[in-house]
Design a protein around this motif. Structure first.
Motif, PDB file in Angstrom:
ATOM      1  N   THR A  32     -12.662  -9.181   4.413  1.00 10.15           N
ATOM      2  CA  THR A  32     -11.827  -9.805   5.446  1.00 10.15           C
ATOM      3  C   THR A  32     -11.315  -8.766   6.445  1.00 10.15           C
ATOM      4  O   THR A  32     -11.181  -9.057   7.635  1.00 10.15           O
ATOM      5  N   ASN A  33     -11.031  -7.552   5.964  1.00  7.79           N
ATOM      6  CA  ASN A  33     -10.654  -6.468   6.880  1.00  7.79           C
ATOM      7  C   ASN A  33     -11.817  -6.118   7.802  1.00  7.79           C
ATOM      8  O   ASN A  33     -11.637  -5.880   9.003  1.00  7.79           O
ATOM      9  N   TYR A  63       0.796  -1.223   0.000  1.00  2.80           N
ATOM     10  CA  TYR A  63       0.000   0.000   0.000  1.00  2.80           C
ATOM     11  C   TYR A  63       0.831   1.278   0.000  1.00  2.80           C
ATOM     12  O   TYR A  63       0.267   2.367  -0.026  1.00  2.80           O
ATOM     13  N   SER A  64       2.149   1.186   0.041  1.00  5.99           N
ATOM     14  CA  SER A  64       2.979   2.377   0.258  1.00  5.99           C
ATOM     15  C   SER A  64       2.698   3.473  -0.757  1.00  5.99           C
ATOM     16  O   SER A  64       2.614   4.659  -0.404  1.00  5.99           O
ATOM     17  N   SER A  95      -2.228  -3.682   5.980  1.00  6.15           N
ATOM     18  CA  SER A  95      -3.009  -2.615   6.612  1.00  6.15           C
ATOM     19  C   SER A  95      -3.560  -3.059   7.955  1.00  6.15           C
ATOM     20  O   SER A  95      -3.652  -2.254   8.890  1.00  6.15           O
ATOM     21  N   LEU A  96      -3.912  -4.337   8.084  1.00  2.00           N
ATOM     22  CA  LEU A  96      -4.493  -4.812   9.347  1.00  2.00           C
ATOM     23  C   LEU A  96      -3.492  -4.712  10.500  1.00  2.00           C
ATOM     24  O   LEU A  96      -3.856  -4.272  11.598  1.00  2.00           O
ATOM     25  N   VAL A 151      -6.892   8.981   2.799  1.00  2.00           N
ATOM     26  CA  VAL A 151      -6.832   7.635   2.226  1.00  2.00           C
ATOM     27  C   VAL A 151      -7.058   6.629   3.347  1.00  2.00           C
ATOM     28  O   VAL A 151      -6.365   6.671   4.369  1.00  2.00           O
ATOM     29  N   PHE A 152      -8.031   5.726   3.157  1.00  2.00           N
ATOM     30  CA  PHE A 152      -8.455   4.833   4.233  1.00  2.00           C
ATOM     31  C   PHE A 152      -8.490   3.373   3.773  1.00  2.00           C
ATOM     32  O   PHE A 152      -8.774   3.079   2.611  1.00  2.00           O
ATOM     33  N   ASN A 153      -8.246   2.481   4.740  1.00  2.00           N
ATOM     34  CA  ASN A 153      -8.496   1.055   4.553  1.00  2.00           C
ATOM     35  C   ASN A 153      -9.776   0.677   5.291  1.00  2.00           C
ATOM     36  O   ASN A 153     -10.241   1.394   6.184  1.00  2.00           O
ATOM     37  N   MET A 154     -10.326  -0.459   4.940  1.00  5.59           N
ATOM     38  CA  MET A 154     -11.669  -0.836   5.385  1.00  5.59           C
ATOM     39  C   MET A 154     -11.800  -0.964   6.897  1.00  5.59           C
ATOM     40  O   MET A 154     -12.831  -0.609   7.481  1.00  5.59           O
TER      41      MET A 154
END
Length: 398
Positions: A143-144, A115-116, A233-234, A365-368
């Motif tokens: 899954t996140n 994700y960098s 990310s997790l 910018v976001f992850n789930m």
């Protein structure tokens, strides 16, 4: 209600378009764009030509900007190739449009899933007051969300996760991939990494194998450990996680063909010269293999994708298994696609609904896993992917 632009007309793009068209209460106007407009037109015909179509080269920022200014969507759903994430994000920034994708950026010249590059856009999206939601597929994506649900409702501290993806379906072909062959093979043949005690541990591709007894009649299947981007990310956003692993099923037939293709150099991603022309072997192989979109009417069986989370609850060690079962034939009957495309496409639409209804919102910018999992799962089930939770089960440690 909001306008949406979908970029990408492959198997996942078809599912996304069909599911958006089912929710006109959210998506007032839908435009589907691809490098090959005829693919968009074929999907539009399935929907009674109730959507707009356009041609765009997703590698070309000026073309993307021109289309965005013409369509004026509130959100872009990017289901094109991972190589094109950054150009689409650049175009969204230039035109003031929110962004969503299902897979992280990957340079075309190296199989490096991380994700960098997209996380580097954080300040630009934040300063623009725009939201980018990364990885809103199933894995990554649901899954996140499952992991976030385990942390919110089932465990006081999540310490270990095993993400397990089984495709128990069969399409009857000698060798085929269920999504883009180039991306699939690059992913499967990459060096394995898993997270343990604060660092990434490398091992050989598909070198670690277990048997896992899947629920609801699927039964025992061999699972192989591999790297998958949601772990990155997790472990960043849920720092209590001490160990994270990703597992996927592969048939002996698939692995036999893959080994031969590797041995003869057909999975290479670097250029070679052939009869005076430069070709990339894996791209040539992609042209020879069945189009994943053609597998829908042939595929029978089910998928099972989920997360086993282990940790502490009330001071005692506890685990929870959160998963979904999806039937290939039922997916085909609904949207003319098999379950691999369906399980990626439906969460993309649900992520879009979260953004457009402001149930998930923010600038950056976001992850789930950074958002409340419950509104997403409340929408996901009725959209076709119900969640099963087995709290406190006796699933084996892997």
């Amino acid at each position: 209600m909001s306008k949406v632009l979908i970029i990408g007309a492959g198997g996942v793009g078809s599912v996304v378009t069909h599911k958006c068209a089912q929710r006109r209460d959210i998506f007032s106007e839908i435009t589907l764009a691809s490098r090959t407009k005829s693919k968009c037109d074929a999907i539009a015909a399935q929907l009674g030509n109730s959507i707009n179509t356009a041609r765009v080269d997703a590698d070309n920022v000026p073309e993307l900007v021109s289309l965005l200014r013409q369509v004026q969507p509130k959100l872009v759903i990017n289901v094109a190739l991972p190589y094109q994430d950054l150009t689409i994000m650049d175009a969204c920034l230039e035109t003031g449009v929110n962004y969503l994708d299902t897979a992280n950026y990957e340079p075309i010249d190296t199989a490096k899933f991380e994700y960098s590059w997209q996380w580097a856009y954080q300040e630009r999206f934040k300063d623009a007051g725009l939201m980018a939601l990364l990885g809103s597929g199933f894995d990554p994506g649901v899954t996140n969300v499952y992991t976030a649900l385990a942390a919110k409702k089932h465990l006081d501290e999540v310490q270990e996760i095993d993400i397990i993806d089984a495709n128990a379906g069969s399409h009857g072909q000698p060798f085929a991939t269920n999504f883009n062959p180039e991306i699939n093979i690059r992913e499967v043949t990459a060096i394995c990494r898993h997270w343990e005690n604060g660092q990434w541990v490398e091992s050989g591709a598909l070198a670690t194998k277990h048997s896992f007894d899947f629920p609801e009649g699927i039964g025992p299947m061999n699972i192989y450990r591999m790297y998958h981007e949601e772990m990155e990310s997790l472990v960043k956003h849920i720092p209590s996680i001490k160990k994270a692993q990703f597992w996927m099923t592969f048939s002996d037939n698939y692995l036999k063909h893959l080994e031969v293709l590797q041995n003869v150099g057909m999975t290479r991603i670097d250029e070679v010269e052939f009869q005076g022309q430069k070709i990339v072997p894996i791209q040539f192989l992609k042209a020879l293999l069945p189009d994943p979109g053609s597998l829908g009417p042939l595929t029978k069986g089910k998928t099972c994708i989920g997360v086993i989370a282990r940790g502490l609850k009330d001071g005692k060690r506890r685990q929870v298994y959160i998963y979904n079962i999806c039937d290939h034939q039922e997916c085909y009957r609904e949207v003319s696609s098999q379950a691999i495309s369906y399980t990626t496409g439906v969460p993309a639409v649900v992520g879009a609904i979260m953004m457009l209804t402001n149930k998930w919102h923010g600038a950056g910018v976001f992850n789930m896993e950074q958002f409340d999992p419950e509104p997403f799962l409340d929408e996901l089930g009725p959209m076709g992917l119900p969640t099963v939770v087995v709290d406190g089960g006796d699933w084996p440690e892997l």
